[in-house]
Design a protein around this motif. Structure first.
Motif, mmCIF file in Angstrom:
data_model
loop_
_atom_site.group_PDB
_atom_site.id
_atom_site.type_symbol
_atom_site.label_atom_id
_atom_site.label_comp_id
_atom_site.label_asym_id
_atom_site.label_seq_id
_atom_site.Cartn_x
_atom_site.Cartn_y
_atom_site.Cartn_z
ATOM 1 N N GLN A 190 -58.718 43.794 25.733
ATOM 2 C CA GLN A 190 -58.670 44.635 24.541
ATOM 3 C C GLN A 190 -59.138 43.880 23.298
ATOM 4 O O GLN A 190 -59.851 44.430 22.459
ATOM 5 N N GLU A 191 -58.770 42.633 23.167
ATOM 6 C CA GLU A 191 -59.174 41.847 21.996
ATOM 7 C C GLU A 191 -60.698 41.716 21.917
ATOM 8 O O GLU A 191 -61.285 41.829 20.844
ATOM 9 N N GLU B 88 -62.145 44.979 20.662
ATOM 10 C CA GLU B 88 -61.942 45.127 19.229
ATOM 11 C C GLU B 88 -62.872 44.216 18.432
ATOM 12 O O GLU B 88 -63.381 44.616 17.383
ATOM 13 N N ASP B 89 -63.126 43.027 18.934
ATOM 14 C CA ASP B 89 -64.099 42.132 18.287
ATOM 15 C C ASP B 89 -65.489 42.761 18.305
ATOM 16 O O ASP B 89 -66.212 42.724 17.304
ATOM 17 N N THR C 87 -65.645 45.630 15.739
ATOM 18 C CA THR C 87 -65.684 45.084 14.383
ATOM 19 C C THR C 87 -67.064 44.497 14.075
ATOM 20 O O THR C 87 -67.611 44.707 12.989
ATOM 21 N N LEU D 128 -61.336 48.847 12.205
ATOM 22 C CA LEU D 128 -60.378 49.237 13.244
ATOM 23 C C LEU D 128 -59.261 50.126 12.727
ATOM 24 O O LEU D 128 -58.711 50.927 13.484
ATOM 25 N N TRP E 37 -61.060 54.349 19.598
ATOM 26 C CA TRP E 37 -62.092 53.975 20.551
ATOM 27 C C TRP E 37 -61.561 54.091 21.969
ATOM 28 O O TRP E 37 -60.359 54.113 22.194
#
Length: 64
Positions: free
Chosen positions: A33-34, A37-38, A41, A47, A52
Motif C-alpha cells: 500500500q505504501e 501511495e508513493d 503522490t 492523497l 484509489w
C-alpha cells in the motif's frame, strides 16, 4: 501491509481535479500500500483529496 496479487492498474478518483485517472502499472510490479501511495503522490495527486483502487483489468463500466 496488504500485498496485491493482480495490480495491473491503479484508478484514482481525484476530487481536486474533478477527474478519474487510470494508470497501467504492469504485471511484474507487486508493491504494498505504501508503494501505491508513493506512486499516486508522484503522479501529482493529493492523497487527502482522492480515493484509489488497484485492479487487474482496464475495463470501465459507463452507464448513462
Amino acid at each position: 501491509m496488504k500485498r496485491f496479487n493482480y495490480a495491473n492498474y491503479i484508478t484514482v478518483l481525484d476530487s481536486e481535479a474533478g477527474e478519474v485517472f487510470q494508470y497501467k502499472i504492469g504485471e511484474d510490479w507487486l508493491p504494498d500500500q505504501e508503494a501505491f501511495e508513493d506512486f499516486i503522490t508522484n503522479e501529482g495527486h493529493n492523497l487527502s483529496n482522492c480515493q484509489w483502487m488497484v485492479h487487474e483489468s482496464d475495463r470501465i463500466i459507463k452507464k448513462h
